[in-house]
Design an enzyme around this catalytic site. Structure first.
Site, mmCIF file in Angstrom:
data_model
loop_
_atom_site.group_PDB
_atom_site.id
_atom_site.type_symbol
_atom_site.label_atom_id
_atom_site.label_comp_id
_atom_site.label_asym_id
_atom_site.label_seq_id
_atom_site.Cartn_x
_atom_site.Cartn_y
_atom_site.Cartn_z
ATOM 1 N N CYS A 126 24.421 26.032 -27.874
ATOM 2 C CA CYS A 126 22.887 25.419 -27.060
ATOM 3 C C CYS A 126 23.981 24.735 -26.557
ATOM 4 C CB CYS A 126 22.114 25.185 -27.938
ATOM 5 S SG CYS A 126 20.475 23.692 -27.103
ATOM 6 N N ASP A 180 20.184 25.219 -15.598
ATOM 7 C CA ASP A 180 19.357 24.866 -17.044
ATOM 8 C C ASP A 180 18.196 24.449 -16.971
ATOM 9 O OD1 ASP A 180 20.655 24.253 -19.337
ATOM 10 O OD2 ASP A 180 19.784 22.432 -19.496
ATOM 11 N N SER A 181 17.740 24.942 -18.350
ATOM 12 C CA SER A 181 16.899 24.039 -17.879
ATOM 13 C C SER A 181 16.072 23.568 -18.127
ATOM 14 C CB SER A 181 16.120 24.522 -20.090
ATOM 15 O OG SER A 181 17.500 24.814 -20.669
ATOM 16 N N GLU A 213 17.349 14.924 -27.680
ATOM 17 C CA GLU A 213 16.877 14.347 -26.708
ATOM 18 C C GLU A 213 16.139 13.068 -26.579
ATOM 19 O OE1 GLU A 213 14.745 17.197 -23.642
ATOM 20 O OE2 GLU A 213 16.747 18.185 -23.557
ATOM 21 N N HIS A 256 23.064 21.669 -26.170
ATOM 22 C CA HIS A 256 22.994 19.888 -26.687
ATOM 23 C C HIS A 256 23.734 20.091 -27.608
ATOM 24 C CE1 HIS A 256 19.464 20.469 -24.533
ATOM 25 N NE2 HIS A 256 18.643 19.632 -24.424
ATOM 26 N N CYS A 295 22.789 27.632 -19.487
ATOM 27 C CA CYS A 295 22.043 27.344 -20.367
ATOM 28 C C CYS A 295 21.841 28.497 -21.335
ATOM 29 C CB CYS A 295 20.638 27.612 -19.811
ATOM 30 S SG CYS A 295 19.386 27.672 -21.077
HETATM 31 N N1 DGL Z 1 18.970 24.589 -22.539
HETATM 32 C C1 DGL Z 1 19.132 25.747 -23.396
HETATM 33 C C2 DGL Z 1 20.197 26.230 -24.657
HETATM 34 O O1 DGL Z 1 21.684 25.478 -23.597
HETATM 35 C C3 DGL Z 1 18.242 24.384 -25.021
HETATM 36 C C4 DGL Z 1 17.166 23.547 -24.323
HETATM 37 C C5 DGL Z 1 16.145 24.615 -24.512
HETATM 38 O O2 DGL Z 1 15.845 25.108 -25.271
HETATM 39 O O3 DGL Z 1 15.438 25.124 -22.880
HETATM 40 O O4 DGL Z 1 19.745 27.051 -24.895
#
Ligand code: DGL
Length: 266
Positions: free
Chosen positions: A186, A6-7, A154, A188, A69
């Site tokens: 996403c 993941d990012s 966050e 989050h 992600c």
């Molecule tokens: N993990 C990213 C997603 O699911 C969200 C956070 C980011 O923008 O890096 O799109």
């Protein structure tokens, strides 16, 4: 070994369900926190960052990588699967989250109108539009980029009035189109699931992404039972490209338990 990429922290919300459903595998989680968020980056940058992470995880003996992600899945997965993997790692596999989520939500919609909420990059990529077109060309997809939600979550401001105002602004144009199912596109947005359900109303179905991805992964591993070995003493390794202290702290929220991560440079 299964790699989860993941990012940053968000993929932990997906990993939580994967680990619960499939505890008998070894996992390495890699969060590229030093370069997150990915949601505003260009396709070529996201592709290059994701490719670096994939190289790193395959070098750690992963046989399968899940791009947890949405942004990396939308912007990098297809090219990695079609061009990079066959050349560099023909025996290994990479999966993403877009297809499983689109399939699950596609099964739910009755009036064939689906809303997709995601980062700017995910929405711009059109990845969900393409997946839904493939699943059922009669599904109408209405997209909304929600760039302010990741930073608000966050900062743990889910219950603050500003989050509710911003969320309502994002949802209003979607609601006018009367979708009966919503993709939380996403990592989050699960933290806002109750509010999102409330704003759309009882007629609209909202799925938990982690559960969907874990369920589809279980099915995939049953179909490909020689791809990844199970372990008697399954390992959990957590890696981040930024501060491990910060990562460990965030994991309490995103994963729901205490972990000890390591900082790496890749
Ligand atoms: N993990 C990213 C997603 O699911 C969200 C956070 C980011 O923008 O890096 O799109």
């Amino acid at each position: 070994m299964i790699g989860i990429f993941d990012s940053g922290y968000g993929g932990l919300t997906i990993f939580k369900y994967i680990e619960e459903k499939l505890p008998e595998y070894n996992y390495i989680y890699l969060g590229d926190n030093a370069r997150a968020p990915y949601g505003e980056l260009s396709q070529s940058i996201i592709y290059n960052y994701t490719k670096q992470a994939v190289d790193y995880l395959f070098a750690q003996d992963c046989d399968l990588i899940i791009l947890a992600c949405n942004t990396a899945s939308s912007m990098a997965l297809r090219k990695l699967q079609q061009e990079y993997l066959p050349k560099r790692y023909p025996d290994k596999r990479i999966l993403g989250v877009i297809r499983p989520l689109a399939e699950a939500v596609g099964e739910l919609t009755q009036n064939r109108a689906v809303a997709v909420m995601g980062t700017n990059s995910t929405v711009d990529s059109g990845a969900y539009i393409n997946e839904f077109a493939d699943i059922d060309p009669n599904i109408r997809v209405i997209q909304q980029a929600c760039p302010l939600l990741v930073p608000l979550i966050e900062q743990s401001r889910e219950d603050q009035p500003e989050t509710k105002i911003v969320l309502m602004e994002y949802i209003r144009p979607l609601r006018q189109e009367r979708p009966d199912a919503v993709v939380l596109g996403c990592t989050h947005y699960g933290f806002l699931e109750d509010l999102i359900k409330k704003y759309f109303g009882p007629e609209t179905k909202v799925l938990n992404s982690g559960e969907v991805v874990a369920h589809k992964l279980e099915e995939y591993l049953l179909r490909h039972d020689d791809l990844v070995k199970k372990s008697d003493q399954p390992q959990r390794i957590f890696l981040t490209s930024n501060s491990s202290e910060k990562f460990d702290q965030a994991a309490q929220k995103f994963l729901g338990r205490y972990i000890k991560s390591k900082t790496i440079n890749f």
